[in-house]
Design an enzyme around this catalytic site. Sequence first.
Site, PDB file in Angstrom:
ATOM      1  N   ASN A 104      24.579  -7.260  -2.023  1.00 57.31           N
ATOM      2  CA  ASN A 104      25.114  -6.483  -3.141  1.00 57.31           C
ATOM      3  C   ASN A 104      23.956  -5.878  -3.931  1.00 57.31           C
ATOM      4  O   ASN A 104      22.876  -6.474  -3.997  1.00 57.31           O
ATOM      5  CB  ASN A 104      25.929  -7.391  -4.065  1.00 57.31           C
ATOM      6  CG  ASN A 104      26.550  -6.639  -5.237  1.00 57.31           C
ATOM      7  OD1 ASN A 104      27.085  -5.539  -5.069  1.00 57.31           O
ATOM      8  ND2 ASN A 104      26.476  -7.222  -6.433  1.00 57.31           N
ATOM      9  N   HIS A 108      22.969  -4.552  -7.803  1.00 53.70           N
ATOM     10  CA  HIS A 108      23.466  -4.701  -9.176  1.00 53.70           C
ATOM     11  C   HIS A 108      22.466  -4.067 -10.153  1.00 53.70           C
ATOM     12  O   HIS A 108      21.258  -4.284 -10.031  1.00 53.70           O
ATOM     13  CB  HIS A 108      23.652  -6.190  -9.493  1.00 53.70           C
ATOM     14  CG  HIS A 108      24.212  -6.419 -10.855  1.00 53.70           C
ATOM     15  ND1 HIS A 108      25.550  -6.227 -11.159  1.00 53.70           N
ATOM     16  CD2 HIS A 108      23.612  -6.781 -12.014  1.00 53.70           C
ATOM     17  CE1 HIS A 108      25.747  -6.475 -12.434  1.00 53.70           C
ATOM     18  NE2 HIS A 108      24.591  -6.813 -12.979  1.00 53.70           N
ATOM     19  N   ARG A 130      45.741  -9.981  -4.712  1.00 58.85           N
ATOM     20  CA  ARG A 130      44.384  -9.965  -4.170  1.00 58.85           C
ATOM     21  C   ARG A 130      44.328 -10.556  -2.769  1.00 58.85           C
ATOM     22  O   ARG A 130      43.628 -10.053  -1.892  1.00 58.85           O
ATOM     23  CB  ARG A 130      43.459 -10.746  -5.108  1.00 58.85           C
ATOM     24  CG  ARG A 130      41.991 -10.428  -4.881  1.00 58.85           C
ATOM     25  CD  ARG A 130      41.185 -10.934  -6.055  1.00 58.85           C
ATOM     26  NE  ARG A 130      40.891 -12.342  -5.909  1.00 58.85           N
ATOM     27  CZ  ARG A 130      39.703 -12.814  -5.574  1.00 58.85           C
ATOM     28  NH1 ARG A 130      38.703 -11.990  -5.332  1.00 58.85           N
ATOM     29  NH2 ARG A 130      39.499 -14.093  -5.469  1.00 58.85           N
ATOM     30  N   ARG A 160      35.159  -4.586  -6.635  1.00 60.97           N
ATOM     31  CA  ARG A 160      36.155  -5.665  -6.531  1.00 60.97           C
ATOM     32  C   ARG A 160      35.462  -6.960  -6.144  1.00 60.97           C
ATOM     33  O   ARG A 160      34.469  -6.923  -5.420  1.00 60.97           O
ATOM     34  CB  ARG A 160      37.184  -5.356  -5.447  1.00 60.97           C
ATOM     35  CG  ARG A 160      37.959  -4.123  -5.687  1.00 60.97           C
ATOM     36  CD  ARG A 160      39.271  -4.417  -6.370  1.00 60.97           C
ATOM     37  NE  ARG A 160      39.879  -3.184  -6.786  1.00 60.97           N
ATOM     38  CZ  ARG A 160      40.740  -3.093  -7.783  1.00 60.97           C
ATOM     39  NH1 ARG A 160      41.108  -4.160  -8.455  1.00 60.97           N
ATOM     40  NH2 ARG A 160      41.249  -1.934  -8.112  1.00 60.97           N
ATOM     41  N   ILE A 161      36.051  -8.054  -6.576  1.00 61.64           N
ATOM     42  CA  ILE A 161      35.503  -9.363  -6.217  1.00 61.64           C
ATOM     43  C   ILE A 161      36.123  -9.800  -4.895  1.00 61.64           C
ATOM     44  O   ILE A 161      37.351  -9.775  -4.738  1.00 61.64           O
ATOM     45  CB  ILE A 161      35.781 -10.376  -7.339  1.00 61.64           C
ATOM     46  CG1 ILE A 161      35.036  -9.928  -8.598  1.00 61.64           C
ATOM     47  CG2 ILE A 161      35.342 -11.775  -6.928  1.00 61.64           C
ATOM     48  CD1 ILE A 161      35.449 -10.643  -9.852  1.00 61.64           C
ATOM     49  N   LEU A 162      35.272 -10.160  -3.956  1.00 59.13           N
ATOM     50  CA  LEU A 162      35.760 -10.600  -2.649  1.00 59.13           C
ATOM     51  C   LEU A 162      35.983 -12.104  -2.665  1.00 59.13           C
ATOM     52  O   LEU A 162      35.186 -12.851  -3.247  1.00 59.13           O
ATOM     53  CB  LEU A 162      34.731 -10.249  -1.563  1.00 59.13           C
ATOM     54  CG  LEU A 162      34.554  -8.752  -1.303  1.00 59.13           C
ATOM     55  CD1 LEU A 162      33.365  -8.516  -0.380  1.00 59.13           C
ATOM     56  CD2 LEU A 162      35.821  -8.140  -0.717  1.00 59.13           C
TER      57      LEU A 162
END
Length: 197
Positions: A103, A105, A63, A89-91
């Site tokens: 973001n 959601h 990552r 993906r998680i930043l």
Amino acid sequence: MGKRIVVLASGSGSNLQALLDHESTAEHVVAVLSDRNHAGALHRAAGAGLPAQAVPFGDHQGRAEWASELAAHVATYAPDLLVLAGFMRILPAAFVERWPTLNVHPSLLPAFPGGRAVESALAWGVKLTGATVHFVDEQVDHGPIVAQEAVPVRENDDEASLHARIQAVEHRLLPEAADLFCRGRLAVEGRHVRILP
Ligand code: GRF
């Protein structure tokens, strides 16, 4: 031109399309990046004449290496704002500390964070769910909320039908939130986002 937006997207890119179809937000979008080679969002971006590039997660050792390459690409466009439009993906924290990031959601946060929001809302039996646009912080689906709107769950809903109605709301809320940011009208104070006149 004013503020510069880089959009990150993993999927079909219907939220990207909503940004590009929004009269005043569209002109701020300068590039689209994805973690997937064949993301529909990249095709939509190219169709709109925007730079579009994949930085595939799988091509990297881990990552940290992937994120640092992605950050290098993002930095090329000198954005004022990142918009995660279906970015799965998680930043890392370093990313969101460097660039303000919005973001979208598909639930009324803090209910149902994570990648299965619509499925989980149906399984829980809630009567109302919805869409949230929020600033991103170092935790998943957690940062200060800019906009939310409820969507009723119907008795005969399945995941596809409910998600479609939520997405119709996302397509309105996300461009409006990006537009407010570009006009300097979002003031973040702790967990609270005030919309300035
Ligand atoms: C959206 O429902 C978003 O809330 C979720 O992923 C979906 C992306 O859809 N995080 P699209 O690629 O914008 O069509």
